[in-house]
Design an enzyme around this catalytic site. Structure first.
Site, PDB file in Angstrom:
ATOM      1  CG  HIS A  76      -5.126   3.925   0.531  1.00  0.00           C
ATOM      2  ND1 HIS A  76      -4.602   2.680   0.271  1.00  0.00           N
ATOM      3  CD2 HIS A  76      -6.351   3.924  -0.024  1.00  0.00           C
ATOM      4  CE1 HIS A  76      -5.481   1.966  -0.405  1.00  0.00           C
ATOM      5  NE2 HIS A  76      -6.552   2.698  -0.601  1.00  0.00           N
ATOM      6  CB  SER A 105      -9.003   0.824  -0.714  1.00  0.00           C
ATOM      7  OG  SER A 105      -8.307   0.934  -1.912  1.00  0.00           O
ATOM      8  CG  ASP A 123      -2.266   0.625   0.996  1.00  0.00           C
ATOM      9  OD1 ASP A 123      -2.270   1.832   0.712  1.00  0.00           O
ATOM     10  OD2 ASP A 123      -3.302  -0.049   1.086  1.00  0.00           O
TER      11      ASP A 123
END
Ligand SMILES: *[C@@H]1O[C@H](CO)[C@@H](O)[C@H](O)[C@H]1NC(C)=O
Ligand SMILES: *[C@@H]1O[C@H](CO)[C@@H](O)[C@H](O)[C@H]1NC(C)=O
Ligand SMILES: *[C@@H]1O[C@H](CO)[C@@H](O)[C@H](O)[C@H]1NC(C)=O
Ligand SMILES: *[C@@H]1O[C@H](CO)[C@@H](O)[C@H](O)[C@H]1NC(C)=O
Ligand SMILES: *[C@@H]1O[C@H](CO)[C@@H](O)[C@H](O)[C@H]1NC(C)=O
Ligand SMILES: *[C@@H]1O[C@H](CO)[C@@H](O)[C@H](O)[C@H]1NC(C)=O
Ligand SMILES: *[C@@H]1O[C@H](CO)[C@@H](O)[C@H](O)[C@H]1NC(C)=O
Ligand SMILES: *[C@@H]1O[C@H](CO)[C@@H](O)[C@H](O)[C@H]1NC(C)=O
Length: 745
Positions: A207, A539, A144
């Site tokens: 994220h 996600s 990620d």
């Protein structure tokens, strides 16, 4: 290009923005001599031989000459599979593709990045029964944007040293590992760091911190996004360890970096890989970094959990669809975030957004974007009504709330800040299931309500229309769960008769840890720094499945990736085609049920041999497969499976309108429930289809025993998708598989 599928609403938007940026950048990366970066994939490591770095260099020298080979060979994969990243001209690509041992040569493009309430909503409370020692030896590899190691969610108090099997390392650049985050590496094959990229596994985006904490964050009480979503943040497997592989940067996620991370993660000894990243152009299996990386992971007993993509609700948008990993769609939970817009006439309209700004009910003039074009900038009402870019005249929006005729992405509202706008009211009929954060007070209304506000602004008696935007409040969405509009839909764009996505999991308005050097909305000018943020995307759904996979593995350490995936699919709660018009193309087998998934009764197992047979059936030849697997697999008749015979936990059949079909599917199930058990099949079939299962009863006498059956699906259909299902039931376990027949348009 690869993108992360930020499950948060901002992500949907970001994905689009990043896609555009990425396209430009990938061209900018080519050399003056027209070389671009390519991945040369060579399958498995040569068996029984020590990898020699000179092999790749020799190949590059043969193709482009020895003078510049050194500078053009960017990276070698050498731990878990064979291949390299190299800069080539178009002509050299063809030469390289013909060299011995080369499986595929494909451009190194970019992909993009595709709480607290969610685990409880899934029926997975904090006090759930755990296999703690094993869970603590479970390592989750998160590919990620990196991670914020100081987040409370990754506090390692109470953790012992890393499990003995761990072979990874911790890159100390601006980063310290602990006994929770046991490994950290960053990958930037291109060597190109943009402004705000930190050359470290440290997450400047948020994220990666969000996905990692959703999967394996510890329990942290009293967290919220400035009061919203307040509660205890936790991951699904709070005792598991995290290994961080940073592959995504400001401009997206290079496929070379994705593969380099897989190469390491597999060799490092992770148990599950979590990948909330994908690209939009569907490619064949050995031309795609995620398909290749996850294939080698599967060969090593590691399941990859991947986000389906944020390109819905259009059909065939699912972007991660290899049969050897699990593809996750995003669903809603029962917590929704609503934001009221109050007008000067005391009318109140309820919209959806996450607004932490407090205007204290102060009324501001409200202006319609179409009435405020930046004429000197060359704009007219045609543009300004959508509030895009610089289309609005600063002088006409300063100190006012602006009404726009459409949904505007959080990042695209950034110009409203320097223009001095006090807030923005949008109207939309497509994004009303996700609450996005904006850099200023904002709410997204249904178009009918937006029209009423426009009427109010235009009413002749009122030359002083006013409005305010209230702080967001929470409400109970009693229709949940349903699949979010942004979640990518099937059918599978490459292998039509493998159903994708596989399952749905919470991915809307998820609260989890965040990087404090990012901001709440990630829009320019947003200065709100937070440790926990609410975002949406497939996600966010993906790490829920990652965690449950790790949870299953903690009870069944020897289960194959396919068995874990089967357990998740056959125990999923069926979802309704009434609230999800795309039916299985939206939710696959249904909504995951973590507690049931630990005891599925039967599993549809599959190993490398099964996938190789499947690939033979898909037209991949023996030469290619031998390179990929590094053994002597052949695509002979005995080693060839049609797509309908891959031992998959769901069934899909594509057909033409009003054409009679009759198709046989073969399956085998392995008993993982009671040693002696008798399963009877129950078929749920709509009119127009006939489904016959042979035999109708499966009697097991031992755990581990495998029994086979066939399904014959016959009929003719005219609908785009017709849903049926079958379930094996022994009175204790129900092992359900969706059966989908659809018309290819
Ligand atoms: C893989 O990519 C290469 C290079 O773009 C292309 O020539 C080839 O046709 C692709 N193979 C498949 C099976 O799509
Ligand atoms: C981790 O948690 C423990 C126990 O709550 C606390 O004492 C410690 O200060 C925390 N560590 C960090 C680095 O925040
Ligand atoms: C380390 O990370 C911080 C963000 O926390 C950043 O501001 C700083 O520039 C980084 N230092 C280096 C040497 O990259
Ligand atoms: C005009 O605005 C005033 C105060 O803002 C409000 O009381 C009145 O109802 C409005 N009239 C119409 C027609 O909307
Ligand atoms: C607004 O601008 C666009 C493009 O600049 C142009 O095509 C259009 O005709 C203009 N509309 C009006 C009403 O002037
Ligand atoms: C109009 O747009 C231009 C850029 O296109 C910008 O520089 C200018 O400040 C804007 N003018 C107003 C009055 O908003
Ligand atoms: C929403 O309502 C349902 C049914 O009344 C209830 O079970 C659930 O706990 C509620 N959710 C929240 C977040 O309050
Ligand atoms: C089949 O579907 C098409 C397109 O929806 C429709 O025009 C046609 O009338 C349908 N035929 C039958 C027999 O239902």
């Amino acid at each position: 290009m690869v993108k992360t599928f930020i499950s948060s609403p901002p992500w949907l938007l970001i994905v689009f923005l990043i896609t555009c940026t990425l396209l430009m950048i990938s061209f900018a990366e080519s050399d003056p001599d027209h070389r671009k970066s390519y991945i040369v994939y060579m399958g498995d490591q040569p068996k029984g031989k020590v990898f020699s770095p000179s092999l790749h260099m020799n190949m590059v020298q043969k193709v482009i000459g020895s003078d510049t080979a050194q500078e053009h060979l960017l990276h070698s994969f050498k731990r878990s599979f064979n291949g390299f990243v190299v800069k080539l001209t178009q002509e050299e690509v063809h030469k390289m593709a013909r060299m011995d041992g080369v499986v595929s040569v494909f451009p190194n493009e970019k992909k993009q990045l595709h709480t607290t309430r969610s685990w409880d909503f899934l029926g997975f409370p904090t006090q759930v029964k755990r296999s703690l020692t094993v869970e603590s030896d479970t390592i989750i590899g998160v590919l990620d944007t990196g991670i914020w190691p100081e987040s409370d969610s990754f506090n390692d108090t109470g953790f012992g040293p890393p499990p003995k099997k761990w072979k990874g390392t911790c890159d100390q650049a601006n980063f310290t590992c602990n006994n929770k985050i046991i490994g950290a590496k960053y990958y930037r094959t291109s060597g190109l760091f943009l402004k705000n990229d930190i050359a470290s596994a440290r997450d400047s985006n948020g994220h990666g911190t969000h996905t990692a904490s959703t999967a394996a964050g510890g329990l942290v009480g009293h967290v919220s996004l400035m009061g919203l979503g307040s509660g205890t943040a936790r991951g699904g497997v709070p005792s598991a360890r995290i290994a961080v592989y940073k592959i995504c940067w400001i401009d997206g996620c290079d496929e070379a970096d994705i593969l380099a991370a897989f190469d390491d993660a597999i060799a490092d000894g992770v148990d599950i890989i979590s990948l909330s990243v994908g690209g939009s152009a569907a490619r064949h299996y050995f031309n795609d970094s995620i398909a290749i990386g996850s294939f080698h992971a599967m060969r090593n007993g590691i399941l990859t959990s991947a986000s389906a993509g944020n390109d819905g609700p259009d059909p065939a948008t699912v972007s991660n669809f290899s049969p050897w990993f699990i593809s996750v769609a995003a669903s809603t939970t029962d917590r929704m975030f609503l934001t009221n817009v109050k007008l000067g006439n005391n009318q109140i309209y309820e919209g959806i957004s996450i607004n932490t700004f407090d205007l204290k009910d102060e009324m501001f003039p409200i202006v319609y974007g179409g009435d405020a074009p930046n004429v000197t900038g060359g704009f007219n009402a045609t543009q300004s009504r959508f509030c895009t870019g610089n289309s609005l005249d600063k002088n006409l929006v300063n100190g006012k709330i602006v009404l726009c005729d459409s949904f505007v992405s959080p990042r695209a509202t950034a110009p409203l800040l320097p223009a001095g706008a006090e807030g923005v009211v949008m109207q939309d009929s497509g994004h009303n299931d996700v609450a996005y954060s904006y850099p200023l007070p904002a709410s997204v209304l249904h178009v009918e309500n937006g029209r009423n506000i426009h009427l109010y602004i235009n009413s002749p008696s009122n030359n002083s229309a006013t409005a305010t935007i209230q702080k967001t409040h929470e409400a109970n969405d009693t229709l949940a769960p349903y699949v979010a509009s942004f979640s990518s839909r099937g059918p599978n764009p490459i292998t039509l008769d493998i159903l994708k996505p596989d399952v749905a999991a919470p991915g809307v308005d998820i609260l989890a840890a965040w990087s404090p050097i990012s901001s709440v909305s990630q829009a320019v000018g947003d200065t709100r720094s937070v440790n926990y943020n609410i975002i949406s995307g497939t996600s966010m759904a993906c790490p829920h499945v990652t965690a449950v996979s790790a949870y299953i593995k903690s009870f069944h350490p020897t289960w194959s990736p396919a068995a874990i995936k089967s357990a998740l699919m056959t125990t999923a709660t069926a979802m309704s085609a009434l609230s999800n018009p795309d039916a299985e193309f939206a939710y696959g087998a249904g909504h995951i049920d973590p507690l049931k998934a630990v005891n599925p009764g039967l599993v549809y197992d599959a190993d490398e041999v099964d996938y190789v047979k499947f690939l033979c059936g898909q037209g991949y030849d023996t030469r290619l497969l031998q390179m990929v697997t590094g053994d002597s697999s052949t695509c002979s008749n005995a080693n060839y499976d049609t797509v309908w015979d891959l031992n998959y936990p769901s069934f899909a059949l594509s057909t033409s309108p009003l054409t009679l079909f009759s198709r046989v599917f073969k399956r085998s199930v392995t008993n993982v429930g009671s040693p002696t058990s008798t399963y009877r099949v129950k078929v749920d079939v709509p009119s127009g289809l006939q489904i016959q299962v042979i035999p109708q009863v499966l009697s097991f006498t031992a755990v581990g025993q495998k029994l086979s059956y066939s399904v014959v699906v016959q009929g003719s259909i005219n609908d785009s998708i017709v849903s049926a299902s079958l379930a094996w039931d022994d009175g204790t376990f129900q092992v359900r598989s969706p059966i989908v027949v659809y018309v290819v348009l």
